[in-house]
Design a protein around this motif. Structure first.
Motif, PDB file in Angstrom:
ATOM      1  N   ASP A  31       0.845  -1.206   0.000  1.00  0.00           N
ATOM      2  CA  ASP A  31       0.000   0.000   0.000  1.00  0.00           C
ATOM      3  C   ASP A  31       0.875   1.250   0.000  1.00  0.00           C
ATOM      4  OD1 ASP A  31      -2.535  -1.195   0.079  1.00  0.00           O
ATOM      5  OD2 ASP A  31      -2.607  -1.248   2.262  1.00  0.00           O
ATOM      6  N   GLN A  32       1.862   1.257   0.889  1.00  0.00           N
ATOM      7  CA  GLN A  32       2.713   2.439   1.028  1.00  0.00           C
ATOM      8  C   GLN A  32       3.542   2.676  -0.219  1.00  0.00           C
ATOM      9  OE1 GLN A  32       2.593   4.575   3.937  1.00  0.00           O
ATOM     10  NE2 GLN A  32       3.398   5.778   2.230  1.00  0.00           N
ATOM     11  N   LYS A  33       4.062   1.598  -0.811  1.00  0.00           N
ATOM     12  CA  LYS A  33       4.844   1.750  -2.050  1.00  0.00           C
ATOM     13  C   LYS A  33       3.975   2.359  -3.154  1.00  0.00           C
ATOM     14  CE  LYS A  33       8.260  -2.005  -1.576  1.00  0.00           C
ATOM     15  NZ  LYS A  33       7.857  -2.626  -0.304  1.00  0.00           N
ATOM     16  N   LEU A  34       2.746   1.889  -3.285  1.00  0.00           N
ATOM     17  CA  LEU A  34       1.847   2.391  -4.323  1.00  0.00           C
ATOM     18  C   LEU A  34       1.467   3.852  -4.070  1.00  0.00           C
ATOM     19  CD1 LEU A  34      -0.445  -0.747  -4.749  1.00  0.00           C
ATOM     20  CD2 LEU A  34       1.156   0.154  -6.454  1.00  0.00           C
ATOM     21  N   ILE A  35       1.275   4.190  -2.799  1.00  0.00           N
ATOM     22  CA  ILE A  35       0.958   5.585  -2.447  1.00  0.00           C
ATOM     23  C   ILE A  35       2.119   6.501  -2.838  1.00  0.00           C
ATOM     24  CG2 ILE A  35       0.629   7.174  -0.502  1.00  0.00           C
ATOM     25  CD1 ILE A  35      -0.930   4.838   0.869  1.00  0.00           C
ATOM     26  N   LYS A  87      10.434  -7.898  -4.353  1.00  0.00           N
ATOM     27  CA  LYS A  87      11.414  -7.562  -5.387  1.00  0.00           C
ATOM     28  C   LYS A  87      10.717  -7.057  -6.646  1.00  0.00           C
ATOM     29  CE  LYS A  87      15.241  -9.529  -8.062  1.00  0.00           C
ATOM     30  NZ  LYS A  87      16.030 -10.764  -8.349  1.00  0.00           N
ATOM     31  N   MET A  88       9.638  -7.746  -7.037  1.00  0.00           N
ATOM     32  CA  MET A  88       8.899  -7.366  -8.230  1.00  0.00           C
ATOM     33  C   MET A  88       8.315  -5.968  -8.084  1.00  0.00           C
ATOM     34  SD  MET A  88       5.599  -9.313  -9.884  1.00  0.00           S
ATOM     35  CE  MET A  88       4.570  -9.000  -8.436  1.00  0.00           C
ATOM     36  N   MET A  89       7.748  -5.668  -6.911  1.00  0.00           N
ATOM     37  CA  MET A  89       7.081  -4.378  -6.712  1.00  0.00           C
ATOM     38  C   MET A  89       8.076  -3.237  -6.509  1.00  0.00           C
ATOM     39  SD  MET A  89       3.977  -5.240  -7.118  1.00  0.00           S
ATOM     40  CE  MET A  89       3.032  -3.818  -6.607  1.00  0.00           C
ATOM     41  N   SER A  90       9.315  -3.559  -6.187  1.00  0.00           N
ATOM     42  CA  SER A  90      10.320  -2.518  -5.968  1.00  0.00           C
ATOM     43  C   SER A  90      11.108  -2.200  -7.232  1.00  0.00           C
ATOM     44  CB  SER A  90      11.297  -2.953  -4.864  1.00  0.00           C
ATOM     45  OG  SER A  90      10.617  -3.145  -3.637  1.00  0.00           O
TER      46      SER A  90
END
Length: 345
Positions: A31-35, A87-90
């Motif tokens: 959630d925080q990464k997407l925000i 890893k994929m989301m970063s």
């Protein structure tokens, strides 16, 4: 004697609950990464609301695990999946739309896991259904989030491909649908479940309700295997509950509940522990004698429960602030969790 206090079906549900907690932590992190990476103010605002829901729901999941009574490790598959997903989301290989789509898929998987846990509980024991009841709110909000994410995906995907905003038809319908569902179910479910770990009387009463349900299950069967399964859970639940009360609650109430009344609670639980060990030493294949001893235990526990839920609860209300009751609840839950981990080890 009772050959084991463990049951493979209950252990499997415990592992699934541990998966649920691990994945909820992953959802919060994502959630925080997407925000942080969100290109749209409206989408960012809705993701922030989801983050707040998800943080609250993590607390509900933690409470459910403690009430369930079995502390387990996440499955090997979950332990492999989490670092791969992070890893994929970063990385930079995926567009924002693709990352948002993976987030929606994880929300779907989390909601399905909650549903499967409920379905499994229906096959294993009514006491499990009592313990995991608050998951209904987590499941509901997870499914509501899915619907909102579908609208976000439409908006973000069209913008990535065309540089223009999508027509708001689906987005508007999604928002209307979620608002309507929240009006019917959300306020009641969320307000109740949001406070599951905030009041010491609520937590103690949840334990009492689960104990009474196990006693009912024992009274309804003569199957030695089921008797052993139910008693195994009862044994662990009652010992952990008693020890946590003796560590956290009873020392706190002695000053206003009185030495004699408080000592009576300690003495009743000492008697209960002795009865548990006596039953543990019995052969559950002698179902009639086994159930007779359980009945004696049930009567002793019933008297203890009635005293706690009447005079002790009233004394706590009259002498403790809401903040003190919340702090006691936090410490009680933490003590139970620690004891359950020690018992599992």
């Amino acid at each position: 004697m009772v050959t084991t206090l463990d049951d493979t079906k209950r252990a499997a549900i415990g592992e699934k609950l541990a998966d649920l907690k691990a994945l909820q932590n992953l959802i919060i992190s994502n959630d925080q990464k997407l925000i942080d990476a969100c290109p749209d103010e409206d989408v960012r605002k809705r993701l922030q609301n989801m983050l707040e829901d998800d943080q609250k729901n993590l607390g509900i999941i933690e409470t459910v695990i403690v009430q369930y009574g079995i502390q387990a490790e996440p499955s090997a598959a979950t332990k492999i999946f989490i670092p791969q997903f992070e890893k994929m989301m970063s990385g930079d290989e995926f567009t924002y739309y693709q990352k948002l789509m993976q987030h929606e898929l994880m929300k779907h998987g989390q909601a399905m896991s909650g549903i499967i846990i409920h379905k499994a509980a229906q096959k294993v024991g009514a006491d499990i259904e009592v313990a995991i009841g608050p998951l209904n709110t987590v499941n509901f909000e997870g499914r509501a989030h899915q619907e909102q994410l579908k609208g976000m995906l439409e908006l973000v995907g069209v913008r990535e491909m065309t540089g223009k905003d999508a027509d708001q038809g689906l987005w508007a319908r999604v928002q209307d649908g979620v608002a309507a569902l929240s009006g019917v179910f959300g306020s009641i479910a969320t307000q109740n479940s949001d406070k599951q770990d905030m009041n010491i009387q609520t937590l103690i009463r949840l334990d009492h309700n689960k104990t009474n349900t196990i006693f009912t299950e024992i009274g309804a069967t003569k199957d030695p295997q089921k008797l052993q399964e139910y008693f195994g859970q009862l044994y662990k639940d009652l010992l952990v509950h008693a020890q946590a009360e003796e560590e956290v609650v009873y020392p706190r109430i002695r000053s206003f509940y009185g030495d004699d009344n408080t000592q009576e609670l300690y003495d009743e639980q000492a008697q209960m522990k002795q009865m548990l060990d006596e039953i543990k030493a019995m052969d559950p294949t002698n179902a009639d004698e086994f159930r007779s001893k359980i009945k004696d235990l049930m009567e002793a526990v019933g008297d203890h429960i009635r005293q706690e839920e009447s005079t002790m609860f009233s004394a706590i209300d009259n002498n403790c602030s809401d903040e003190q009751k919340e702090q006691m609840a936090t410490e009680f839950k933490a003590a139970k969790s620690k004891l359950q981990q020690e018992m599992a080890a």
